[in-house]
Design a protein around this motif. Structure first.
Motif, short mmCIF file in Angstrom:
data_model
loop_
_atom_site.label_atom_id
_atom_site.label_comp_id
_atom_site.label_asym_id
_atom_site.label_seq_id
_atom_site.Cartn_x
_atom_site.Cartn_y
_atom_site.Cartn_z
N TYR A 108 0.87 -1.44 -0.03
CA TYR A 108 -0.11 0.44 -0.38
C TYR A 108 0.48 1.12 0.04
O TYR A 108 0.87 2.09 -0.41
CB TYR A 108 -0.66 0.30 1.33
N ALA A 109 2.16 1.14 0.31
CA ALA A 109 2.37 2.19 0.61
C ALA A 109 3.25 2.39 -0.51
O ALA A 109 3.53 4.21 -1.22
CB ALA A 109 4.18 1.94 0.99
N LYS A 110 3.45 1.74 -2.10
CA LYS A 110 3.67 2.32 -3.05
C LYS A 110 2.17 2.58 -4.18
O LYS A 110 2.41 3.43 -5.06
CB LYS A 110 4.44 1.26 -3.86
N LEU A 111 1.06 2.55 -3.13
CA LEU A 111 -0.30 3.01 -4.00
C LEU A 111 -0.45 4.40 -3.40
O LEU A 111 -1.30 5.54 -3.35
CB LEU A 111 -1.38 2.41 -4.00
N GLY A 112 0.45 5.32 -1.76
CA GLY A 112 0.68 6.63 -1.77
C GLY A 112 -0.22 5.92 -0.05
O GLY A 112 -1.13 7.15 0.34
N TRP A 113 -0.69 4.84 0.36
CA TRP A 113 -1.06 4.84 1.54
C TRP A 113 -0.72 4.21 2.13
O TRP A 113 -0.79 3.00 3.53
CB TRP A 113 -2.72 3.79 1.40
N ALA A 114 0.48 4.85 3.21
CA ALA A 114 1.46 4.02 3.94
C ALA A 114 1.16 4.03 5.56
O ALA A 114 1.93 3.47 6.04
CB ALA A 114 2.58 5.33 3.32
N ILE A 115 0.41 5.11 5.67
CA ILE A 115 0.38 4.89 7.23
C ILE A 115 -1.20 3.80 7.69
O ILE A 115 -2.08 3.49 7.29
CB ILE A 115 -0.01 6.21 7.42
N GLU A 116 -0.75 3.28 8.99
CA GLU A 116 -2.09 1.88 9.33
C GLU A 116 -1.76 2.66 10.54
O GLU A 116 -1.37 2.90 10.99
CB GLU A 116 -1.55 0.80 9.57
N ALA A 117 -3.28 2.15 11.12
CA ALA A 117 -3.31 2.38 12.62
C ALA A 117 -4.17 1.42 13.37
O ALA A 117 -5.23 1.01 11.66
CB ALA A 117 -4.06 4.36 12.71
N PHE A 118 -4.52 1.43 14.24
CA PHE A 118 -5.78 0.92 14.87
C PHE A 118 -6.71 2.23 16.05
O PHE A 118 -5.49 2.50 16.80
CB PHE A 118 -4.92 -0.11 15.95
N THR A 119 -7.44 1.98 15.88
CA THR A 119 -8.35 2.59 16.30
C THR A 119 -8.81 1.75 17.61
O THR A 119 -10.56 1.31 17.06
CB THR A 119 -8.68 3.84 15.94
N GLU A 120 -9.44 2.09 18.87
CA GLU A 120 -9.84 1.78 20.00
C GLU A 120 -11.44 2.76 20.00
O GLU A 120 -11.61 3.58 19.84
CB GLU A 120 -10.03 1.61 20.97
N LEU A 121 -12.42 1.77 20.06
CA LEU A 121 -14.14 2.55 19.45
C LEU A 121 -14.72 2.22 21.09
O LEU A 121 -14.16 0.63 21.19
CB LEU A 121 -15.01 2.27 18.59
N ARG A 122 -15.56 3.42 21.83
CA ARG A 122 -16.09 2.44 23.06
C ARG A 122 -17.84 3.21 22.74
O ARG A 122 -17.84 4.45 22.27
CB ARG A 122 -15.51 3.26 24.13
N TYR A 123 -18.27 2.35 22.97
CA TYR A 123 -19.97 2.52 22.68
C TYR A 123 -20.79 2.81 24.32
O TYR A 123 -20.19 2.18 25.02
CB TYR A 123 -20.76 1.79 21.99
N PRO A 124 -22.27 2.75 24.00
CA PRO A 124 -22.69 2.96 25.32
C PRO A 124 -22.63 1.42 25.53
O PRO A 124 -22.92 0.51 24.16
CB PRO A 124 -24.00 3.29 25.33
N GLY A 125 -23.22 0.27 26.76
CA GLY A 125 -23.09 -1.13 26.81
C GLY A 125 -24.58 -1.31 25.87
O GLY A 125 -25.00 -2.42 25.85
N THR A 126 -25.27 -0.67 25.37
CA THR A 126 -27.08 -1.12 25.22
C THR A 126 -26.86 -1.29 24.27
O THR A 126 -26.92 -1.39 22.71
CB THR A 126 -27.60 -0.47 25.59
N THR A 127 -25.38 -0.12 22.59
CA THR A 127 -25.12 -0.49 21.64
C THR A 127 -25.00 -2.19 21.19
O THR A 127 -24.16 -2.96 21.04
CB THR A 127 -23.88 0.32 21.17
N PRO A 128 -26.19 -2.26 19.59
CA PRO A 128 -26.10 -3.37 18.98
C PRO A 128 -24.58 -3.89 18.44
O PRO A 128 -24.29 -2.90 17.98
CB PRO A 128 -27.12 -3.36 18.17
#
Length: 156
Positions: free
Chosen positions: A59-79
């Protein structure tokens, strides 16, 4: 659980190393006929062990060189379906892992640069009932080839 023998594992290892490898090449390495290798691959597909064939992209050769992981938090009732929907509409999202505990989901994203990452995170934060995020930048990756026991650095 399907009955998988050592030869099946060899076939899987060879395909994992190179999914475009021919039946003839595999037959030569394993010591079977081309027809026998084809029957084994067909059987592994029919059993659902082989679920598809894919390509690995730099992907770096396509210009998409940065990867990340994002943690998401939701209210406890979210399906869970809403958690997945939050990220499914964001094209930079590669994978969504819904997980038990805190956080509720781990999102794998790929972006062009840090400004682009900020835009993606802002979009995720505005989506659904997200109550919090935490983002981790990928500096490099490493995978273990579970079938062959080899260590394989990849990507970044």
């Amino acid at each position: 659980m399907p009955d998988i023998d050592d030869i099946d594992h060899q076939v899987l290892r060879l395909l994992r190393e190179d999914g475009r490898r021919t039946f003839s090449e595999m037959a030569g390495e394993i010591g079977l006929s081309v027809a026998a290798v084809k029957r084994r691959v067909d059987r592994l597909r029919d059993l659902g062990v082989i679920t598809g064939f894919t390509v690995q992209i730099d992907y770096a050769k396509l210009g998409w060189a940065i990867e990340a992981f994002t943690e998401l938090r939701y209210p406890g009732t979210t399906p869970v379906s809403e958690i997945v929907r939050t990220a499914a509409d964001v094209p930079e999202v590669e994978e969504v892992f819904t997980i038990a505990g805190d956080p509720d989901a781990l999102i794998h994203v790929r972006v062009r640069d840090l400004g682009h990452l900020q835009q993606v995170i802002d979009r995720l934060r505005r989506a659904g009932d997200v109550t919090g995020t935490k983002t981790l930048l990928v500096l490099g990756t490493w995978t273990r080839d579970a079938l062959g026991g080899r260590d394989a650095p990849r990507g970044t």
